[in-house]
Design a protein around this motif. Structure first.
Motif, PDB file in Angstrom:
ATOM      1  N   ILE A  13      -2.100  -0.623  -4.805  1.00  0.00           N
ATOM      2  CA  ILE A  13      -0.667  -0.866  -4.631  1.00  0.00           C
ATOM      3  C   ILE A  13      -0.193  -0.325  -3.286  1.00  0.00           C
ATOM      4  O   ILE A  13       0.576  -0.982  -2.574  1.00  0.00           O
ATOM      5  N   GLU A  14      -0.629   0.872  -2.924  1.00  0.00           N
ATOM      6  CA  GLU A  14      -0.243   1.441  -1.626  1.00  0.00           C
ATOM      7  C   GLU A  14      -0.693   0.540  -0.484  1.00  0.00           C
ATOM      8  O   GLU A  14       0.068   0.289   0.459  1.00  0.00           O
ATOM      9  N   LEU A  15      -1.896   0.058  -0.564  1.00  0.00           N
ATOM     10  CA  LEU A  15      -2.430  -0.828   0.470  1.00  0.00           C
ATOM     11  C   LEU A  15      -1.641  -2.139   0.518  1.00  0.00           C
ATOM     12  O   LEU A  15      -1.236  -2.593   1.593  1.00  0.00           O
ATOM     13  N   LEU A  16      -1.377  -2.720  -0.644  1.00  0.00           N
ATOM     14  CA  LEU A  16      -0.639  -3.977  -0.711  1.00  0.00           C
ATOM     15  C   LEU A  16       0.786  -3.823  -0.182  1.00  0.00           C
ATOM     16  O   LEU A  16       1.265  -4.644   0.598  1.00  0.00           O
ATOM     17  N   LEU A  17       1.466  -2.757  -0.570  1.00  0.00           N
ATOM     18  CA  LEU A  17       2.832  -2.537  -0.098  1.00  0.00           C
ATOM     19  C   LEU A  17       2.864  -2.322   1.414  1.00  0.00           C
ATOM     20  O   LEU A  17       3.799  -2.761   2.088  1.00  0.00           O
ATOM     21  N   GLY A  21       4.795  -4.714   3.960  1.00  0.00           N
ATOM     22  CA  GLY A  21       5.763  -4.065   4.840  1.00  0.00           C
ATOM     23  C   GLY A  21       5.450  -4.223   6.318  1.00  0.00           C
ATOM     24  O   GLY A  21       6.160  -3.684   7.162  1.00  0.00           O
ATOM     25  N   GLY A  22       4.363  -4.921   6.645  1.00  0.00           N
ATOM     26  CA  GLY A  22       4.048  -5.193   8.035  1.00  0.00           C
ATOM     27  C   GLY A  22       3.008  -4.293   8.659  1.00  0.00           C
ATOM     28  O   GLY A  22       2.708  -4.423   9.842  1.00  0.00           O
ATOM     29  N   GLU A  23       2.456  -3.360   7.904  1.00  0.00           N
ATOM     30  CA  GLU A  23       1.413  -2.487   8.450  1.00  0.00           C
ATOM     31  C   GLU A  23       0.098  -3.253   8.555  1.00  0.00           C
ATOM     32  O   GLU A  23      -0.198  -4.119   7.737  1.00  0.00           O
ATOM     33  N   ALA A  24      -0.673  -2.912   9.550  1.00  0.00           N
ATOM     34  CA  ALA A  24      -1.994  -3.525   9.708  1.00  0.00           C
ATOM     35  C   ALA A  24      -2.960  -2.856   8.730  1.00  0.00           C
ATOM     36  O   ALA A  24      -3.012  -1.635   8.642  1.00  0.00           O
TER      37      ALA A  24
END
Length: 43
Positions: A13-17, A21-24
């Motif tokens: 979930i952290e990775l997906l969010l 959210g625009g993070e690479a």
């Protein structure tokens, strides 16, 4: 062996969010240590 499914889900979930959210997303692996569960059937 017991896999930490709750922590696996939280990491996913952290990775997906972050991606939403625009993070690479950095390619790679995340390794979570299993734990040994000794039961009567293990002898």
């Amino acid at each position: 062996m017991r896999q930490p499914f709750e922590r696996l889900g939280a990491e996913a979930i952290e990775l997906l969010l972050g991606i939403v959210g625009g993070e690479a997303a950095e390619p790679g692996r995340r390794v979570l240590a299993p734990t040994l569960t000794v039961r009567e059937s293990a002898g």
